[in-house]
Design an enzyme around this catalytic site. Sequence first.
Site, mmCIF file in Angstrom:
data_model
loop_
_atom_site.group_PDB
_atom_site.id
_atom_site.type_symbol
_atom_site.label_atom_id
_atom_site.label_comp_id
_atom_site.label_asym_id
_atom_site.label_seq_id
_atom_site.Cartn_x
_atom_site.Cartn_y
_atom_site.Cartn_z
ATOM 1 N N HIS A 35 0.847 -1.196 0.000
ATOM 2 C CA HIS A 35 0.000 0.000 0.000
ATOM 3 C C HIS A 35 0.883 1.246 0.000
ATOM 4 O O HIS A 35 1.744 1.419 0.872
ATOM 5 C CB HIS A 35 -0.907 -0.003 1.236
ATOM 6 C CG HIS A 35 -1.966 1.052 1.214
ATOM 7 N ND1 HIS A 35 -3.102 0.955 0.439
ATOM 8 C CD2 HIS A 35 -2.055 2.235 1.866
ATOM 9 C CE1 HIS A 35 -3.854 2.022 0.620
ATOM 10 N NE2 HIS A 35 -3.231 2.822 1.483
ATOM 11 N N HIS A 68 -2.759 4.691 -3.097
ATOM 12 C CA HIS A 68 -3.829 5.487 -2.490
ATOM 13 C C HIS A 68 -3.480 6.961 -2.674
ATOM 14 O O HIS A 68 -2.598 7.498 -1.992
ATOM 15 C CB HIS A 68 -3.946 5.109 -1.016
ATOM 16 C CG HIS A 68 -4.995 5.871 -0.280
ATOM 17 N ND1 HIS A 68 -5.089 5.823 1.100
ATOM 18 C CD2 HIS A 68 -6.000 6.681 -0.698
ATOM 19 C CE1 HIS A 68 -6.110 6.586 1.493
ATOM 20 N NE2 HIS A 68 -6.664 7.116 0.410
ATOM 21 N N MET A 139 -11.935 4.855 4.870
ATOM 22 C CA MET A 139 -11.001 5.351 5.876
ATOM 23 C C MET A 139 -11.606 5.216 7.275
ATOM 24 O O MET A 139 -12.715 5.682 7.525
ATOM 25 C CB MET A 139 -10.664 6.823 5.612
ATOM 26 C CG MET A 139 -9.941 7.098 4.294
ATOM 27 S SD MET A 139 -8.340 6.268 4.162
ATOM 28 C CE MET A 139 -7.453 6.988 5.567
ATOM 29 N N GLY A 144 -3.981 11.474 6.366
ATOM 30 C CA GLY A 144 -2.912 12.449 6.484
ATOM 31 C C GLY A 144 -1.750 11.993 7.333
ATOM 32 O O GLY A 144 -0.618 12.409 7.100
ATOM 33 N N PHE A 145 -1.998 11.129 8.303
ATOM 34 C CA PHE A 145 -0.932 10.671 9.192
ATOM 35 C C PHE A 145 -1.159 9.216 9.576
ATOM 36 O O PHE A 145 -2.305 8.775 9.731
ATOM 37 C CB PHE A 145 -0.881 11.506 10.478
ATOM 38 C CG PHE A 145 -0.530 12.945 10.255
ATOM 39 C CD1 PHE A 145 0.797 13.339 10.138
ATOM 40 C CD2 PHE A 145 -1.516 13.910 10.141
ATOM 41 C CE1 PHE A 145 1.124 14.675 9.915
ATOM 42 C CE2 PHE A 145 -1.203 15.244 9.913
ATOM 43 C CZ PHE A 145 0.127 15.619 9.806
ATOM 44 N N GLY A 146 -0.068 8.481 9.753
ATOM 45 C CA GLY A 146 -0.149 7.125 10.262
ATOM 46 C C GLY A 146 -0.267 7.132 11.775
ATOM 47 O O GLY A 146 -0.063 8.154 12.433
ATOM 48 N N GLY A 147 -0.600 5.971 12.322
ATOM 49 C CA GLY A 147 -0.611 5.792 13.768
ATOM 50 C C GLY A 147 -1.797 6.374 14.497
ATOM 51 O O GLY A 147 -1.770 6.513 15.728
ATOM 52 N N ASP A 175 -8.577 1.260 5.815
ATOM 53 C CA ASP A 175 -7.304 1.910 6.093
ATOM 54 C C ASP A 175 -7.449 2.783 7.325
ATOM 55 O O ASP A 175 -8.238 3.721 7.337
ATOM 56 C CB ASP A 175 -6.894 2.754 4.885
ATOM 57 C CG ASP A 175 -5.504 3.360 5.007
ATOM 58 O OD1 ASP A 175 -4.866 3.186 6.066
ATOM 59 O OD2 ASP A 175 -5.057 4.008 4.043
ATOM 60 N N GLY A 176 -6.660 2.455 8.364
ATOM 61 C CA GLY A 176 -6.614 3.312 9.548
ATOM 62 C C GLY A 176 -6.813 2.577 10.855
ATOM 63 O O GLY A 176 -7.883 2.024 11.094
ATOM 64 N N GLY A 177 -5.783 2.536 11.675
ATOM 65 C CA GLY A 177 -5.911 1.948 13.004
ATOM 66 C C GLY A 177 -6.141 0.451 13.020
ATOM 67 O O GLY A 177 -6.730 -0.084 13.960
ATOM 68 N N GLY A 197 -0.119 -0.189 8.965
ATOM 69 C CA GLY A 197 1.222 0.365 8.924
ATOM 70 C C GLY A 197 1.995 0.063 10.177
ATOM 71 O O GLY A 197 2.811 -0.855 10.230
#
Length: 225
Positions: A35, A68, A139, A144-147, A175-177, A197
């Site tokens: 990704h 993405h 999403m 905009g940011f990882g983690g 995608d996300g968390g 990630g």
Amino acid sequence: MAHKTLIAPSVLASDFSKLGDEVEAVAAAGADWIHLDVMDGHFVPNITFGPPVIKAIRNRTKAFFDCHLMIAPADPYLEAFAEAGCDGMTVHAEAGPHLDRSLQTIRDLGKKAGVSLNPATPETAIEYVLDRLDLILIMTVNPGFGGQAFIPGVVDKVKRVKALIGNRPIRIEIDGGISPQTASLVTAAGASVLVAGAAIFKGGSVEAYRANIEAIRTAADRAAG
């Protein structure tokens, strides 16, 4: 045996000083897709990388490059990302006024076409482009940011998108968390591709990445039934 759930590690969480090596390592660890989070500092509050970086790592794996595009506008750059080696390109429903045109362009370039929805965007935004799609990326954090922390309220959106798809051959990607705990929530709701990630790129070795991928996949597959 084919996996029920595809795992797509986000290189955003990798060590950028050795990006090619990280891509090879995570592919060897069992990643199904790679990704690629492309951010422009305009549509989202961060800047990552563009076509030249993707082209530079394309020869490090044969895995599907899942691009993405968190950029606006996206259309002027689609051809460049295709030429760099992206296998699929996902644009945001919120990023431009001509979503149908963008998806047509991606398909015309011979690539898989995806659309992404931010947490506050209703699924009705994509109702009239479903037949242009191979993928819907939902999403579960604000891009905009990882983690970032997973937003639980989006799980119901996944169920609604699954119903909207009907019998069309469209994958739902999240995608996300994503972690073993949240993976089970979204696959039970209908997702089949998970982006992760920080939960994957910890440990710094192929063995660690493999264990992290399998923990997510096992939880997801079990919930998927």
